[in-house]
Design an enzyme around this catalytic site. Structure first.
Site, mmCIF file in Angstrom:
data_model
loop_
_atom_site.group_PDB
_atom_site.id
_atom_site.type_symbol
_atom_site.label_atom_id
_atom_site.label_comp_id
_atom_site.label_asym_id
_atom_site.label_seq_id
_atom_site.Cartn_x
_atom_site.Cartn_y
_atom_site.Cartn_z
ATOM 1 N N MET A 29 0.798 -1.245 -0.079
ATOM 2 C CA MET A 29 0.034 -0.022 0.076
ATOM 3 C C MET A 29 0.871 1.290 0.004
ATOM 4 O O MET A 29 0.346 2.336 0.550
ATOM 5 C CB MET A 29 -1.026 0.084 1.134
ATOM 6 C CG MET A 29 -1.870 -1.190 1.343
ATOM 7 S SD MET A 29 -3.520 -1.010 2.113
ATOM 8 C CE MET A 29 -2.949 -0.550 3.730
ATOM 9 N N LEU A 32 6.662 3.046 1.719
ATOM 10 C CA LEU A 32 7.412 2.085 1.879
ATOM 11 C C LEU A 32 8.584 2.233 3.084
ATOM 12 O O LEU A 32 8.956 3.371 3.204
ATOM 13 C CB LEU A 32 8.233 1.462 0.760
ATOM 14 C CG LEU A 32 7.345 1.463 -0.482
ATOM 15 C CD1 LEU A 32 8.010 1.003 -1.732
ATOM 16 C CD2 LEU A 32 6.190 0.252 -0.205
ATOM 17 N N HIS A 36 9.101 -3.318 3.691
ATOM 18 C CA HIS A 36 8.854 -3.580 2.371
ATOM 19 C C HIS A 36 10.159 -3.796 1.525
ATOM 20 O O HIS A 36 10.262 -4.882 0.465
ATOM 21 C CB HIS A 36 8.202 -2.250 1.690
ATOM 22 C CG HIS A 36 6.915 -1.830 2.434
ATOM 23 N ND1 HIS A 36 6.590 -0.801 3.332
ATOM 24 C CD2 HIS A 36 5.594 -2.589 2.256
ATOM 25 C CE1 HIS A 36 5.666 -0.868 3.615
ATOM 26 N NE2 HIS A 36 4.747 -1.789 3.378
ATOM 27 N N GLY A 146 4.627 -10.391 3.858
ATOM 28 C CA GLY A 146 5.628 -10.569 5.080
ATOM 29 C C GLY A 146 4.675 -10.947 6.238
ATOM 30 O O GLY A 146 3.530 -11.015 6.304
ATOM 31 N N VAL A 175 10.364 -7.480 9.706
ATOM 32 C CA VAL A 175 11.753 -6.690 10.028
ATOM 33 C C VAL A 175 11.296 -5.577 11.079
ATOM 34 O O VAL A 175 10.266 -5.117 11.159
ATOM 35 C CB VAL A 175 12.146 -5.944 8.480
ATOM 36 C CG1 VAL A 175 13.074 -4.946 8.685
ATOM 37 C CG2 VAL A 175 12.336 -6.711 7.481
ATOM 38 N N SER A 184 6.227 -0.539 10.449
ATOM 39 C CA SER A 184 4.844 -0.155 9.760
ATOM 40 C C SER A 184 4.764 1.088 9.205
ATOM 41 O O SER A 184 5.383 2.100 9.898
ATOM 42 C CB SER A 184 3.815 -0.588 10.670
ATOM 43 O OG SER A 184 2.818 -0.225 10.317
ATOM 44 N N ARG A 186 2.388 2.645 9.610
ATOM 45 C CA ARG A 186 1.632 3.427 10.328
ATOM 46 C C ARG A 186 2.257 4.046 11.579
ATOM 47 O O ARG A 186 1.896 4.786 12.346
ATOM 48 C CB ARG A 186 0.308 2.491 11.046
ATOM 49 C CG ARG A 186 -0.800 2.351 10.047
ATOM 50 C CD ARG A 186 -2.097 1.714 10.657
ATOM 51 N NE ARG A 186 -3.037 1.790 9.809
ATOM 52 C CZ ARG A 186 -3.511 0.509 8.897
ATOM 53 N NH1 ARG A 186 -2.714 -0.433 8.777
ATOM 54 N NH2 ARG A 186 -4.578 0.624 8.022
#
Ligand code: AMP
Length: 280
Positions: A29, A32, A36, A146, A175, A184, A186
């Site tokens: 999404m 990154l 990612h 992931g 990770v 994340s 977020r």
């Protein structure tokens, strides 16, 4: 590296790839980070051609969730993806992916009625919907996911088996930041105080793993986890579960369980974070 925003152009490119080409797909999404990047690096290393998709999928967000403020950084993402050696980015627009009001809804038996599937009604339907669309459009031979989104991985692996998608799902380890917090997109929402306490999620999981041999039951493990979380008052627990890591089934008991796996989700302010860890 080429950026594709049109479905037709992506399909045309895909049809031009010779048969037998190993094609890696990394669905994301965007916004990154190094989590990612690890997936993309692995896809690039293991395939002849790597596609990274960037699409903030509206159908996996609930009405009260953070769709409109989800972080977006296409330019930064593009630079990172190019530096990692991927071949193509697929970044479609929402109305091209969903030109119609959806008529089909996935009922996911046994795997989605718990964890994030229970806390976020409709979320797993949206995930299965967009991942199926991306598999049809990109036709990868290998798709990278992931283990941070562990339930998502289990559901997608089963989707691929059950619907006979001709591809292999490749799970990739979580990770983490230096202090253990799972990376994340977020995490950028967190205030400095929330960021400090967010480490509580991974600390609790690690503690449960260290104590596993002394814990008489799943209930005792959950209770210990909840007690430990009291040291992190900004962490509002959504769920703490211990399930079978292969099937996501409940565990009748902990001492004899072969694949116990702990799952946590919590809010820090409005930010919802998740993490998980194998206890064996
Ligand atoms: P997202 O952009 O959050 O939808 O994530 C895209 C993919 O990256 C999913 O397969 C995630 O599980 C994976 N991912 C996100 N964060 C991490 C992380 N910290 N470690 C490993 N994989 C991750």
């Amino acid at each position: 590296m080429q950026l594709y925003s049109q479905i037709d152009a992506l399909r045309h490119m895909r049809q031009g790839l010779p048969s037998g080409t190993r094609i890696g797909l990394v669905p994301t999404m965007g916004a990154l980070h190094q989590g990612h990047a690890a997936l993309i690096q692995r896809a690039v290393a293991e395939n002849d051609f790597t596609i990274v998709s960037i699409f903030v999928n509206p159908t996996q967000f609930g009405p009260q969730e953070d769709l409109s403020r989800y972080p977006r950084d296409l330019q930064g993402d593009q630079q990172l993806i190019e530096s990692l050696g991927a071949d193509a980015i697929f970044a479609p627009i929402t109305t091209d992916i969903y030109p119609h009001q959806a008529r089909f809804y996935f009922e996911i038996r046994d795997l989605a009625d718990k964890l994030c599937g229970a806390s976020r009604p409709g979320h797993m339907n949206g995930v299965v919907q967009i991942v199926s669309i991306l598999f049809h459009l990109c036709q990868p031979t290998h798709a990278y996911f992931g283990l941070k989104d562990y339930q998502q991985f289990v559901i997608i692996q089963r989707l691929v088996e059950e619907l006979h998608f001709p591809l292999e799902v490749v799970p990739c380890p979580i990770v983490r930041e230096a202090d253990g917090l799972a990376m994340s997109s977020r995490n950028v929402y967190l205030s400095p105080e929330e960021r400090q306490q967010a480490v509580g999620l991974s600390r609790v999981l690690q503690h449960l793993r260290a104590e596993r041999a002394t814990l008489p039951s799943v209930e005792a493990a959950r209770q210990l986890g909840q007690e430990l979380l009291q040291a992190y008052p900004l962490v509002q627990l959504d769920y703490l579960e211990i399930l079978d890591g292969r099937t996501l089934a409940p565990l009748p008991n902990l001492p004899e369980a072969r694949h116990p796996h702990a799952f946590i989700a919590a809010f820090l302010g409005k930010t919802r974070l998740i993490d998980n860890l194998a206890l064996s």
